[in-house]
Design an enzyme around this catalytic site. Structure first.
Site, PDB file in Angstrom:
ATOM      1  N   SER A  67      -4.322  -6.133   2.994  1.00  0.00           N
ATOM      2  CA  SER A  67      -4.700  -6.724   1.415  1.00  0.00           C
ATOM      3  C   SER A  67      -3.587  -6.438   0.515  1.00  0.00           C
ATOM      4  O   SER A  67      -3.799  -7.026  -0.590  1.00  0.00           O
ATOM      5  CB  SER A  67      -6.072  -5.804   0.915  1.00  0.00           C
ATOM      6  OG  SER A  67      -5.702  -4.530   0.782  1.00  0.00           O
TER       7      SER A  67
ATOM      8  N   LYS B  68      -5.221  -0.422  -3.795  1.00  0.00           N
ATOM      9  CA  LYS B  68      -5.107  -1.558  -4.526  1.00  0.00           C
ATOM     10  C   LYS B  68      -3.950  -1.564  -5.730  1.00  0.00           C
ATOM     11  O   LYS B  68      -3.607  -0.429  -5.852  1.00  0.00           O
ATOM     12  CB  LYS B  68      -6.362  -2.077  -4.964  1.00  0.00           C
ATOM     13  CG  LYS B  68      -7.475  -2.340  -3.968  1.00  0.00           C
ATOM     14  CD  LYS B  68      -7.070  -3.390  -3.136  1.00  0.00           C
ATOM     15  CE  LYS B  68      -8.181  -3.309  -1.934  1.00  0.00           C
ATOM     16  NZ  LYS B  68      -7.653  -4.381  -0.862  1.00  0.00           N
TER      17      LYS B  68
END
Length: 185
Positions: free
Chosen positions: A39, A80
């Site tokens: 990701s 993230k």
């Protein structure tokens, strides 16, 4: 015999003090994490080992584009990038990030966006209102996070805004594998 006992006692003290210091540093200052999944490509790769600075957000707040580790569930942490801060409106249109209506460059994904074939999307258009919660502005105490690999990331677009108090810290240093060694950007 007494000298040998003193030596052993001395070694035991050193080991205990070292263990307490190591535990304190890991609990309050820094902790290791391993990237699990794609990701955050191209910035971070699956298997990269990072040092997370836990002190930054004890004395300050997340800033735009910080790479953070947060508790996504009781058993799983995610890594993230902070995109939106409290009080802001976030939207994406035609591969451009807009913060309160002003375009903001994202240099960490520029190469991927510019190499897209015609008609492809790296970050599909969205607005804060379309995300879970349907907010008009990011509330105090929350941030919006996205993975750098926008086509393969479970992030705020799916799980909603992240409470700042769920952030473990800022990922700042890749220490393994050695060819990736360096500061995160």
């Amino acid at each position: 015999m007494a000298a040998k006992n003193r030596e052993w006692l001395s070694w035991i003290k050193v080991i205990v003090i070292s263990a307490i210091l190591a535990l304190g540093i890991r609990t309050f200052l820094f902790t290791p994490i391993i990237v699990d999944g794609p990701s955050m490509l191209p910035t971070l790769e699956n298997g990269d080992h990072l040092i997370v600075n836990k002190l930054n957000y004890t004395i300050g707040q997340p800033e735009r584009f910080d790479i953070v580790v947060f508790h996504a569930t009781q058993k799983r942490d995610y890594i993230k990038r902070v995109i939106g801060l409290p009080g802001e409106h976030i939207s994406y249109q035609n591969e451009i990030l807009y913060v309160d209506g002003t375009p903001v460059a994202e240099p960490f994904i520029r190469e991927r966006v510019t190499s897209l074939p015609a008609g492809s999307h790296y970050t599909h258009d969205f607005t804060l209102e379309n995300m879970p919660g349907g907010y008009e502005k990011i509330p105090e105490g929350y941030v919006l996070v996205l993975g750098d690999n926008r086509t393969n990331s479970t992030d705020s677009r799916m799980i909603g805004l992240i409470p700042i108090d769920q952030i473990v810290g800022e990922a700042q240093l890749i220490y393994w594998p050695l060819p990736h060694f360096g500061l995160t950007t």
